[in-house]
Write an enzyme that holds these catalytic residues in place. Structure first.
Site, short mmCIF file in Angstrom:
data_model
loop_
_atom_site.label_atom_id
_atom_site.label_comp_id
_atom_site.label_asym_id
_atom_site.label_seq_id
_atom_site.Cartn_x
_atom_site.Cartn_y
_atom_site.Cartn_z
N GLU A 1 2.27 -1.68 2.94
CA GLU A 1 2.07 -0.23 2.93
C GLU A 1 0.80 0.08 3.73
OE1 GLU A 1 3.95 2.10 1.64
OE2 GLU A 1 5.26 1.11 0.17
N TYR B 1 5.29 -0.03 -9.35
CA TYR B 1 6.36 0.42 -10.23
C TYR B 1 7.55 -0.51 -10.06
CZ TYR B 1 7.43 2.53 -5.72
OH TYR B 1 7.63 2.73 -4.38
N HIS C 1 12.48 3.54 5.82
CA HIS C 1 12.37 4.90 5.28
C HIS C 1 12.04 5.84 6.44
CE1 HIS C 1 11.51 3.41 0.92
NE2 HIS C 1 12.79 3.64 1.12
N ALA C 2 12.90 6.80 6.66
CA ALA C 2 12.88 7.58 7.89
C ALA C 2 11.57 8.30 8.14
CB ALA C 2 14.04 8.59 7.86
N ARG C 3 10.95 8.83 7.11
CA ARG C 3 9.78 9.68 7.29
C ARG C 3 8.49 8.92 7.55
NH1 ARG C 3 9.34 12.10 1.13
NH2 ARG C 3 8.74 10.19 0.03
N GLU C 4 8.54 7.60 7.47
CA GLU C 4 7.33 6.79 7.60
C GLU C 4 7.10 6.43 9.07
OE1 GLU C 4 7.89 3.68 4.70
OE2 GLU C 4 8.07 5.13 3.06
N ASN D 1 16.08 1.04 1.15
CA ASN D 1 15.27 0.00 0.51
C ASN D 1 15.57 -0.16 -0.98
OD1 ASN D 1 13.34 -2.06 0.99
ND2 ASN D 1 11.76 -0.85 -0.02
N ARG D 2 16.71 0.36 -1.41
CA ARG D 2 17.27 0.09 -2.73
C ARG D 2 18.72 -0.38 -2.60
NH1 ARG D 2 12.71 0.87 -2.95
NH2 ARG D 2 11.47 2.21 -4.32
N HIS E 1 5.94 -0.34 5.62
CA HIS E 1 6.06 1.02 5.09
C HIS E 1 4.73 1.75 5.25
CE1 HIS E 1 9.94 0.63 2.77
NE2 HIS E 1 9.67 -0.64 3.00
#
Length: 432
Positions: free
Chosen positions: A391, A369, A187-190, A262-263, A315
């Site tokens: 995470e 989730y 995920h780019a923003r992480e 990641n989906r 993440h």
């Protein structure tokens, strides 16, 4: 000598340029939302989809709050619904654009101070660019050819090389050794995930300590610091909160780019926890492995499937250590998975800062989730015994963790990696 008035003019222009960089987030606000029951939790999940909210941190009743960004257009409807249902909330920040401007200033000051201390940028103590990460990988491979091999998996959608290091005392020829595969920045923003991957390389190669020699001699490592380089660079230069890849499919959308990498894996693909909206953060794409970046992760897994004992998809943020499956079902070896995950979480928690949460370990769908198409689930499904999503902590800063925290995150996470590697290795020996 450049005239002083020219220097001031250039500085003013640079400041204006940096300020304008985040204008798309002007007046976007960030809210803390406290959920105390599962019904309230379910409502927030529904609002996430119906209002297209950007959830920065997922909550869990009764003691973990949501952190949610809303646009000016969404804000009043969102707050009204929370009030109608008696859900407590508080404003965390009124203007995301200003928040990111302050974050940019923090990074600039940190890099300046690092140069004064070291005369060079240390990538695992900083928020490095894609080029700086590649420079570090190339440096390690050149300086330690008996331990590290640099591999280019292939080009990203936009043509950037996706690179990873293989670290081994036997050049991967000793098949009795398990492999620990970790990757980051899918995920780019992480951004804070990238230094953790680089610090792992540093501790295995440049700063191997006596007590950790077994981690190098008894285990082989594959470390991929940036899975999604296109999205990562786009988040640095244009949209700080960009999460997805940067592929383009005109038949799907002429305005929206990329998918949630990641989906995008072939495990219960496009069934749960995803959006059909091609502009949504969690849009999975038209088919599994539509993205070259996810195909590279898949190919690494299959190339070494018989020996990969542990896969860690890193993440940020929230202090979670999660495992499959995203539909709430559990792998056959879920007790062992929990055992290794708990050891990792405990090792990290032993070094955590007082203000940080303790790690929670468990099934991703039950703790957070439901999802489909995740890297974590795919690794588990194809036969990797221990497959996790980690995470990292956010310390209430979300995606703006000050760079002064990076060393702490690196150090504590390394302790967790070491604990999980040793315990997973014992399981590997038992099955061999």
């Amino acid at each position: 000598m450049v005239p002083l008035n020219v220097v001031f003019l250039l500085g003013a222009c640079l400041g204006a340029s940096l300020a304008g960089k985040h204008d798309i987030y002007s007046r976007h606000s960030v809210h803390r939302v406290s959920v105390t029951t599962e019904n309230e939790n379910t409502l927030i999940h529904q609002l996430e989809t119906s209002l297209e909210l950007d959830v920065w941190e997922h909550g869990a009743p009764p003691d973990r709050d949501y952190i949610i960004r809303v646009t000016p257009e969404q804000e009043q409807a969102f707050l009204n619904i929370l009030d109608d249902h008696g859900i407590a909330h508080a404003l965390r920040h009124p203007d995301v654009a200003r928040m990111f401007e302050e974050f940019d200033e923090q990074i600039a000051e940190w890099r300046k101070s690092q140069l004064l201390r070291n005369s060079r940028i240390v990538p695992f103590e900083n928020y490095p660019s894609y080029a700086e990460v590649n420079d570090y990988l190339e440096y390690i491979a050149a300086q330690y050819p008996d331990l590290a091999t640099l591999v280019t998996a292939g080009p990203s959608y936009e043509g950037r090389d996706v690179k990873y290091l293989k670290i081994s005392t036997t050049n991967f020829t000793d098949t009795s050794k398990p492999i620990y595969f970790l990757d980051a920045t899918i995920h780019a923003r992480e951004w804070v995930t990238t230094p953790v991957a680089l610090y792992t390389i540093h501790r295995l190669v440049e700063d191997l300590r006596t007590e950790d020699r077994d981690l190098l001699e008894d285990i082989d490592w594959i470390i991929l610091p940036i899975v999604n380089p296109d999205g990562f660079e786009y988040s640095r230069d244009y949209e700080r909160l960009w999460r997805r890849t940067r592929s383009y499919n005109e038949s799907v959308s002429v305005t929206c780019y990329g998918v949630d990498a990641n989906r995008n894996f072939d495990v219960a693909f496009n069934t749960i926890g995803v959006s059909a909206n091609p502009c949504a953060q969690d849009y999975p794409g038209t088919e599994p492995f539509s993205e070259p970046e996810t195909r590279y992760v898949r190919d690494i897994m299959f190339e070494y499937l018989e020996r990969i004992q542990m896969y860690l998809n890193i993440h940020s943020h929230g202090n979670w250590l999660l495992y499959g499956f995203g539909d709430t079902t559990l792998p056959a070896n879920s007790l062992q998975i929990f055992h290794v995950g708990a050891a990792m979480g405990a090792a990290i928690d032993a070094l955590k800062l007082p203000q940080a949460r303790y790690y929670r370990v468990g099934n991703s769908a039950i703790l957070l989730y439901p999802t489909s198409g995740s890297a974590q689930d795919y690794g588990q499904r194809i036969g990797i015994p221990f497959s996790y999503t980690l995470e990292l902590p956010g310390y209430t800063y979300a995606f703006q963790v000050p760079p002064s925290y990076i060393q702490q995150i690196n150090t504590e996470t390394w302790a967790g990696l070491a604990a999980s590697a040793r315990l997973a290795r014992l399981y590997y020996r038992a099955r061999s």
